[in-house]
Motif scaffolding. Structure first.
Motif, PDB file in Angstrom:
ATOM      1  N   GLN A 157       0.854  -1.194   0.000  1.00  0.00           N
ATOM      2  CA  GLN A 157       0.000   0.000   0.000  1.00  0.00           C
ATOM      3  C   GLN A 157       0.886   1.239   0.000  1.00  0.00           C
ATOM      4  N   PRO A 158       0.689   2.170  -0.918  1.00  0.00           N
ATOM      5  CA  PRO A 158       1.554   3.362  -0.959  1.00  0.00           C
ATOM      6  C   PRO A 158       1.300   4.273   0.225  1.00  0.00           C
ATOM      7  N   ALA A 159       2.373   4.907   0.680  1.00  0.00           N
ATOM      8  CA  ALA A 159       2.230   5.933   1.707  1.00  0.00           C
ATOM      9  C   ALA A 159       1.643   7.187   1.071  1.00  0.00           C
ATOM     10  N   LEU A 160       0.894   7.955   1.847  1.00  0.00           N
ATOM     11  CA  LEU A 160       0.306   9.184   1.328  1.00  0.00           C
ATOM     12  C   LEU A 160       1.377  10.191   0.910  1.00  0.00           C
ATOM     13  N   TYR A 161       2.600  10.027   1.422  1.00  0.00           N
ATOM     14  CA  TYR A 161       3.699  10.877   0.968  1.00  0.00           C
ATOM     15  C   TYR A 161       3.950  10.678  -0.526  1.00  0.00           C
ATOM     16  N   ASN A 162       3.587   9.495  -1.046  1.00  0.00           N
ATOM     17  CA  ASN A 162       3.987   9.115  -2.393  1.00  0.00           C
ATOM     18  C   ASN A 162       2.859   9.154  -3.420  1.00  0.00           C
ATOM     19  N   VAL A 163       1.697   9.628  -3.022  1.00  0.00           N
ATOM     20  CA  VAL A 163       0.624   9.793  -3.998  1.00  0.00           C
ATOM     21  C   VAL A 163       0.688  11.205  -4.560  1.00  0.00           C
ATOM     22  N   ALA A 164      -0.197  11.525  -5.492  1.00  0.00           N
ATOM     23  CA  ALA A 164      -0.181  12.844  -6.124  1.00  0.00           C
ATOM     24  C   ALA A 164      -1.522  13.535  -5.914  1.00  0.00           C
ATOM     25  N   GLY A 165      -1.563  14.813  -6.298  1.00  0.00           N
ATOM     26  CA  GLY A 165      -2.818  15.549  -6.281  1.00  0.00           C
ATOM     27  C   GLY A 165      -3.202  16.071  -4.906  1.00  0.00           C
ATOM     28  N   PRO A 166      -4.466  16.444  -4.732  1.00  0.00           N
ATOM     29  CA  PRO A 166      -4.935  17.056  -3.478  1.00  0.00           C
ATOM     30  C   PRO A 166      -4.718  16.171  -2.260  1.00  0.00           C
ATOM     31  N   GLU A 167      -4.878  14.854  -2.426  1.00  0.00           N
ATOM     32  CA  GLU A 167      -4.695  13.945  -1.293  1.00  0.00           C
ATOM     33  C   GLU A 167      -3.288  14.080  -0.733  1.00  0.00           C
ATOM     34  N   HIS A 168      -2.291  14.120  -1.626  1.00  0.00           N
ATOM     35  CA  HIS A 168      -0.903  14.294  -1.197  1.00  0.00           C
ATOM     36  C   HIS A 168      -0.691  15.672  -0.581  1.00  0.00           C
ATOM     37  N   SER A 169      -1.222  16.707  -1.206  1.00  0.00           N
ATOM     38  CA  SER A 169      -1.008  18.072  -0.722  1.00  0.00           C
ATOM     39  C   SER A 169      -1.557  18.261   0.685  1.00  0.00           C
ATOM     40  N   ARG A 170      -2.756  17.726   0.945  1.00  0.00           N
ATOM     41  CA  ARG A 170      -3.357  17.856   2.273  1.00  0.00           C
ATOM     42  C   ARG A 170      -2.515  17.144   3.319  1.00  0.00           C
ATOM     43  N   PHE A 171      -2.049  15.943   2.977  1.00  0.00           N
ATOM     44  CA  PHE A 171      -1.280  15.182   3.952  1.00  0.00           C
ATOM     45  C   PHE A 171       0.082  15.826   4.176  1.00  0.00           C
ATOM     46  N   ARG A 172       0.710  16.307   3.127  1.00  0.00           N
ATOM     47  CA  ARG A 172       2.007  16.960   3.266  1.00  0.00           C
ATOM     48  C   ARG A 172       1.901  18.212   4.143  1.00  0.00           C
ATOM     49  N   THR A 173       0.827  18.979   3.943  1.00  0.00           N
ATOM     50  CA  THR A 173       0.621  20.171   4.772  1.00  0.00           C
ATOM     51  C   THR A 173       0.494  19.783   6.245  1.00  0.00           C
ATOM     52  N   PHE A 174      -0.224  18.701   6.513  1.00  0.00           N
ATOM     53  CA  PHE A 174      -0.384  18.220   7.882  1.00  0.00           C
ATOM     54  C   PHE A 174       0.959  17.833   8.483  1.00  0.00           C
ATOM     55  N   ILE A 175       1.761  17.037   7.766  1.00  0.00           N
ATOM     56  CA  ILE A 175       3.053  16.586   8.289  1.00  0.00           C
ATOM     57  C   ILE A 175       4.015  17.758   8.469  1.00  0.00           C
ATOM     58  N   SER A 176       3.952  18.730   7.557  1.00  0.00           N
ATOM     59  CA  SER A 176       4.871  19.872   7.616  1.00  0.00           C
ATOM     60  C   SER A 176       4.747  20.651   8.916  1.00  0.00           C
ATOM     61  N   GLU A 177       3.576  20.583   9.541  1.00  0.00           N
ATOM     62  CA  GLU A 177       3.383  21.301  10.792  1.00  0.00           C
ATOM     63  C   GLU A 177       4.333  20.821  11.889  1.00  0.00           C
ATOM     64  N   TYR A 178       4.852  19.611  11.752  1.00  0.00           N
ATOM     65  CA  TYR A 178       5.772  19.077  12.755  1.00  0.00           C
ATOM     66  C   TYR A 178       7.223  19.467  12.468  1.00  0.00           C
ATOM     67  N   PHE A 179       7.477  20.161  11.347  1.00  0.00           N
ATOM     68  CA  PHE A 179       8.842  20.517  10.984  1.00  0.00           C
ATOM     69  C   PHE A 179       8.953  21.987  10.584  1.00  0.00           C
ATOM     70  N   THR A 180       8.162  22.832  11.219  1.00  0.00           N
ATOM     71  CA  THR A 180       8.222  24.258  10.967  1.00  0.00           C
ATOM     72  C   THR A 180       9.466  24.845  11.633  1.00  0.00           C
ATOM     73  N   PRO A 181       9.916  26.033  11.196  1.00  0.00           N
ATOM     74  CA  PRO A 181      11.045  26.678  11.882  1.00  0.00           C
ATOM     75  C   PRO A 181      10.808  26.817  13.387  1.00  0.00           C
ATOM     76  N   ARG A 182       9.581  27.155  13.766  1.00  0.00           N
ATOM     77  CA  ARG A 182       9.286  27.286  15.198  1.00  0.00           C
ATOM     78  C   ARG A 182       9.445  25.946  15.898  1.00  0.00           C
TER      79      ARG A 182
END
Length: 446
Positions: free
Chosen positions: A95-120
């Motif tokens: 089963q592919p990880a959501l990191y590796n799909v394309a389109g809105p599904e990937h963008s939403r998940f990437r935005t969610f994960i990015s919150e854990y790696f912000t400069p702050r």
């Protein structure tokens, strides 16, 4: 394959791109150099895959995140025995990880994960990363010799990602064993019995991750808040009328994050220290000026990246360079080949700390799937070098050291061990306390 030029020996793509050969494991960059200028999109008959080494062709592939999908880049490239495959069909292995799909599904998940790696978020993490690094360097100082990979480069990022995710300390050794087996199924040819045992272990691994996520149930308050670790966030992402992901998708993503959160950084740190110690003057320069640590990290990403490449699969016919790739083609995107491109870098086969300008390597990928954890990896590697240089300015490679590399296929370039030595007088008299704020190298990629 025709000769590469007058007086040169004939070679074939299959011969130079043999991921199990000692020559390729030791120095894949020689293979990239042979094809980069002449056949930047080369067909490997043995694997029926296209190997991409030209910079422009690499960028073209990475821009095609829908027509050249990364959904299958965790499937591995070694044959699976029938019994092992039958077990894996009962797991989430394919089963592919959501990191590796394309389109809105990937963008939403990437935005969610990015919150854990912000400069702050990284600024908040930095003191604990430095404390872990100092403790590990202190342990090395007391012994006089050691395996820097096992004793420092591995536990630093693994401890950090364990804290970020929320894996209990008592479970981390077992989780690491499961992680190693999952990776081995992707890159190491193994006998059927061993493959099958590892596949059965994956069932236990996924059961553990499912239980870890479900343990976060009931943490939410009336205001909707809950635990701040990534496991808690992923569990909450499965809830509600419009969940971000299913529980199975959260398990796959968590398994990916555990591996990506330490394997690549472990090897980045080890490769950096190896290159610095290979010429003692380099290490001495770092010991005298810790500010060069960030440059050493970027040069390692260019010169000896821990991540060599990844798989893409053509969802439809697509043209890359001068080659038409049929639908279904498997494409190996060799990120590391771009780092040694003589058209981009002066003296590309030399490790130098005086390179100017922004990074032009592809060590963290490019485009929609650029590594979301790159800022954390850069921060950890920089802190690791600063701390080691402060604690052990006399660090050196062990006298009998000969580099040996783990089987990583087309994915990793990782030392099997990094034995080092120093004498008591080489160690700093006081604790290592480099304390630089998170700079551009730690946050610019978010």
């Amino acid at each position: 394959m025709p000769e590469n030029g007058p007086g040169t020996a004939q070679w074939t793509v299959d011969e130079i791109f043999d991921p199990q050969s000692a020559q390729f494991l030791s120095c894949p960059y020689a293979a990239y150099a042979k094809t980069r200028a002449t056949i930047p999109v080369a067909h490997h008959g043995g694997f029926d895959e296209w190997i991409v080494t030209g910079r422009e062709e690499l960028l073209a592939v990475l821009r095609e995140d829908e027509r050249l999908t990364s959904r299958h880049n965790l499937d591995g490239h070694v044959p699976l025995a029938p019994r092992a495959r039958a077990v894996l069909e009962r797991t989430l292995f394919f089963q592919p990880a959501l990191y590796n799909v394309a389109g809105p599904e990937h963008s939403r998940f990437r935005t969610f994960i990015s919150e854990y790696f912000t400069p702050r978020g990284l600024r908040a993490l930095e003191p604990s990363i430095r404390a872990i690094a100092r403790d590990l360097a202190g342990g090395l100082s007391a012994s006089g010799t050691g395996d820097l990979l096992k004793d420092f480069a591995y536990p630093l990022p693994y401890t950090v990602i364990g804290e970020v995710i929320g894996i209990p300390t008592a479970d981390r050794a077992t989780v690491k064993e499961w992680n190693n087996a999952w990776l081995a199924l992707q890159v190491v040819p193994l006998p059927e019995e061993q493959q099958t045992a590892m596949a059965e272990g994956l069932l236990a691994y996924e059961d553990y991750l499912r239980a870890l996520l479900l343990s976060r149930a009931g943490q939410e308050t009336s205001e909707g808040a809950g635990g701040t670790d990534l496991a808690s966030g992923l569990y909450r992402a499965t809830l509600g009328d419009e969940p971000l992901c299913t529980l199975d998708q959260a398990i796959v993503s968590l398994r990916f994050m555990i591996a990506a959160g330490h394997e690549t950084t472990t090897n980045l740190i080890a490769n950096a220290v190896h290159q610095l110690l290979a010429v003692p003057e380099r290490w001495q320069a770092l010991a005298e000026d810790h500010a060069s640590a960030a440059a050493a990290v970027e040069e390692t990403l260019r010169y000896d990246s821990s991540v060599q490449g990844a798989l893409r699969v053509a969802a439809e016919q697509v043209r890359i360079g001068d080659v038409d790739l049929p639908a279904g083609s498997r494409v190996r995107v060799m990120f590391a080949a771009a780092g040694r491109d003589p058209a981009q870098f002066q003296d590309p086969d030399e490790f130098r700390l005086d390179r100017e300008g922004p990074p032009r390597h592809l060590g963290f990928g490019f485009g929609a799937h650029f590594c979301v954890g790159a800022p954390l990896a850069r921060l950890e590697a920089r802190i690791a070098l600063e701390t080691l240089a402060a604690a052990l300015p006399g660090l050196r490679l062990a006298d009998d050291f000969q580099p040996e590399y783990l089987p990583g296929g087309f994915i990793f370039h990782a030392l099997a061990a990094l034995p080092v030595a120093w004498s008591p007088r080489d160690a700093a008299s006081g604790p290592a306390t480099p304390a630089e704020p998170v700079g551009a190298s730690g946050s610019a990629t978010l």
